[in-house]
Structure formats: C-alpha cells, structure tokens
Design a protein around this motif. Structure first.
Motif, mmCIF file in Angstrom:
data_model
loop_
_atom_site.group_PDB
_atom_site.id
_atom_site.type_symbol
_atom_site.label_atom_id
_atom_site.label_comp_id
_atom_site.label_asym_id
_atom_site.label_seq_id
_atom_site.Cartn_x
_atom_site.Cartn_y
_atom_site.Cartn_z
ATOM 1 N N ALA A 1 23.275 -21.779 82.018
ATOM 2 C CA ALA A 1 23.730 -22.350 83.290
ATOM 3 C C ALA A 1 24.474 -21.316 84.124
ATOM 4 O O ALA A 1 24.212 -21.169 85.319
ATOM 5 N N GLN A 2 25.388 -20.585 83.497
ATOM 6 C CA GLN A 2 26.158 -19.615 84.280
ATOM 7 C C GLN A 2 25.270 -18.481 84.771
ATOM 8 O O GLN A 2 25.461 -17.981 85.865
ATOM 9 N N GLN A 3 24.266 -18.091 83.978
ATOM 10 C CA GLN A 3 23.338 -17.044 84.426
ATOM 11 C C GLN A 3 22.524 -17.525 85.623
ATOM 12 O O GLN A 3 22.292 -16.781 86.573
ATOM 13 N N THR A 4 22.090 -18.775 85.567
ATOM 14 C CA THR A 4 21.281 -19.347 86.641
ATOM 15 C C THR A 4 22.090 -19.485 87.930
ATOM 16 O O THR A 4 21.583 -19.222 89.020
ATOM 17 N N LEU A 5 23.344 -19.891 87.796
ATOM 18 C CA LEU A 5 24.192 -20.092 88.970
ATOM 19 C C LEU A 5 24.624 -18.782 89.617
ATOM 20 O O LEU A 5 24.845 -18.722 90.817
ATOM 21 N N GLY A 6 24.781 -17.745 88.829
ATOM 22 C CA GLY A 6 25.286 -16.481 89.357
ATOM 23 C C GLY A 6 26.808 -16.449 89.293
ATOM 24 O O GLY A 6 27.445 -17.301 88.665
ATOM 25 N N GLN A 7 27.397 -15.477 89.950
ATOM 26 C CA GLN A 7 28.849 -15.278 89.885
ATOM 27 C C GLN A 7 29.601 -16.497 90.420
ATOM 28 O O GLN A 7 29.437 -16.876 91.569
ATOM 29 N N LEU A 8 30.425 -17.095 89.565
ATOM 30 C CA LEU A 8 31.190 -18.276 89.961
ATOM 31 C C LEU A 8 32.470 -17.849 90.676
ATOM 32 O O LEU A 8 33.167 -16.936 90.232
ATOM 33 N N VAL A 9 32.756 -18.533 91.788
ATOM 34 C CA VAL A 9 33.916 -18.169 92.603
ATOM 35 C C VAL A 9 34.944 -19.299 92.703
ATOM 36 O O VAL A 9 36.062 -19.081 93.163
ATOM 37 N N PHE A 10 34.571 -20.506 92.269
ATOM 38 C CA PHE A 10 35.488 -21.645 92.358
ATOM 39 C C PHE A 10 35.081 -22.690 91.334
ATOM 40 O O PHE A 10 33.893 -22.884 91.071
ATOM 41 N N GLU B 1 43.304 -24.785 82.557
ATOM 42 C CA GLU B 1 43.864 -24.366 83.846
ATOM 43 C C GLU B 1 43.580 -22.906 84.172
ATOM 44 O O GLU B 1 43.586 -22.529 85.339
ATOM 45 N N GLU B 2 43.321 -22.078 83.164
ATOM 46 C CA GLU B 2 42.994 -20.670 83.413
ATOM 47 C C GLU B 2 41.788 -20.534 84.338
ATOM 48 O O GLU B 2 41.696 -19.591 85.115
ATOM 49 N N LEU B 3 40.858 -21.478 84.237
ATOM 50 C CA LEU B 3 39.635 -21.397 85.041
ATOM 51 C C LEU B 3 39.901 -21.596 86.529
ATOM 52 O O LEU B 3 39.138 -21.117 87.364
ATOM 53 N N LEU B 4 40.975 -22.303 86.867
ATOM 54 C CA LEU B 4 41.285 -22.543 88.276
ATOM 55 C C LEU B 4 41.581 -21.231 89.001
ATOM 56 O O LEU B 4 41.202 -21.056 90.158
ATOM 57 N N ASP B 5 42.253 -20.315 88.315
ATOM 58 C CA ASP B 5 42.581 -19.013 88.905
ATOM 59 C C ASP B 5 41.542 -17.946 88.591
ATOM 60 O O ASP B 5 41.498 -16.912 89.257
ATOM 61 N N ALA B 6 40.732 -18.182 87.568
ATOM 62 C CA ALA B 6 39.765 -17.162 87.148
ATOM 63 C C ALA B 6 38.436 -17.805 86.744
ATOM 64 O O ALA B 6 38.057 -17.792 85.573
ATOM 65 N N PRO B 7 37.701 -18.377 87.722
ATOM 66 C CA PRO B 7 36.426 -19.024 87.385
ATOM 67 C C PRO B 7 35.397 -18.060 86.804
ATOM 68 O O PRO B 7 34.470 -18.485 86.114
ATOM 69 N N GLU B 8 35.586 -16.766 87.032
ATOM 70 C CA GLU B 8 34.650 -15.776 86.490
ATOM 71 C C GLU B 8 34.654 -15.755 84.959
ATOM 72 O O GLU B 8 33.719 -15.245 84.340
ATOM 73 N N LYS B 9 35.686 -16.343 84.338
ATOM 74 C CA LYS B 9 35.701 -16.428 82.869
ATOM 75 C C LYS B 9 34.506 -17.229 82.357
ATOM 76 O O LYS B 9 34.038 -17.008 81.250
ATOM 77 N N ILE B 10 34.015 -18.154 83.183
ATOM 78 C CA ILE B 10 32.833 -18.935 82.800
ATOM 79 C C ILE B 10 31.626 -18.005 82.696
ATOM 80 O O ILE B 10 30.804 -18.149 81.799
#
Length: 127
Positions: free
Chosen positions: A32-41, A82-91
């Motif tokens: 899913a993350q590969q298909t979506l590309g770089q997550l920003v939010f 909550e880490e994902l809220l500030d750093a969605p790229e972790k996904i």
C-alpha cells in the motif's frame, strides 16, 4: 514487496497484529505505501473512537492522492501512534512498525488473508 509471517492482511491492504483475541494493532502494508508513494499527512482516529469492520477509520495523503484506511475489526481505539502525526514518512520507511491504532474490545473481525494469500492477492492485482 515485503510481507511478514506474523501478521494477517486485508484485501484493502491493511495489516493486523493480534496481541490477544480482543486486542490488535492495525497499519498499512508495504504494498500500500509503495503504491501510494511518499506520504505527507496522516489523519488518525481519536482514542475512545469506536471502529466498525470495513469502515474508514483513518486516511493518508501522499503526493499522489488521499486514501482511506479501513478498519478490519470492530472495537474501540485505545491508543494511536502519535509519532505518525509529525512523521507520516515512517509509514513509507517502516510500514510494519508504523501502526496506526491499537484496537481493543474487539467483537467482530474481517475475513483475513494469510501472508501467502495476501501475496497471491497482490500478484493478481498487479496483473
């Protein structure tokens, strides 16, 4: 595409790690993350929210699109990452460590795919 053996998967590309019969972590798969590309939010549910199997409980925004994340279980959100809220790229970086929410008091579960079934499902989807 990475698929972990200790998880179960959905046809909408979420992974689930059960801690016990009524508690699970939910996140987005590597595919899913590969298909979506770089997550920003990322928009996560609130602690205490009730979830319903098959309904959207979060969403992610990439440079390509906004996509819903569906909850594979009915229960209550007891904790969010909550880490994902500030750093969605972790996904993108570590999708199987970047869980979205811990769901407790689970009363209903989607039909899950085993790791092998999920790999086959993705192969067919890519054709």
């Amino acid at each position: 595409m990475k698929v972990l053996e200790n998880l179960v998967y959905t046809k909408t590309h979420e992974w689930v790690r059960f801690e016990d019969e009524t508690t699970a972590l939910v996140g987005l798969t590597d595919y899913a993350q590969q298909t979506l590309g770089q997550l920003v939010f990322v928009n996560l549910p609130q602690e205490g929210d009730e979830t319903v199997t098959g309904e959207s409980f979060a969403d992610v925004e990439s440079v390509k699109a906004v996509s819903d994340v569906y909850c594979p279980v009915t229960g209550v959100v007891s904790e969010i990452n909550e880490e994902l809220l500030d750093a969605p790229e972790k996904i993108n970086d570590t999708p199987y460590e970047a869980w979205f929410a811990k769901i407790t008091d689970i009363t209903e579960k989607e039909e899950f795919l085993s790791p092998e079934e999920y790999e086959e499902f993705v192969k067919k989807e890519m054709e």
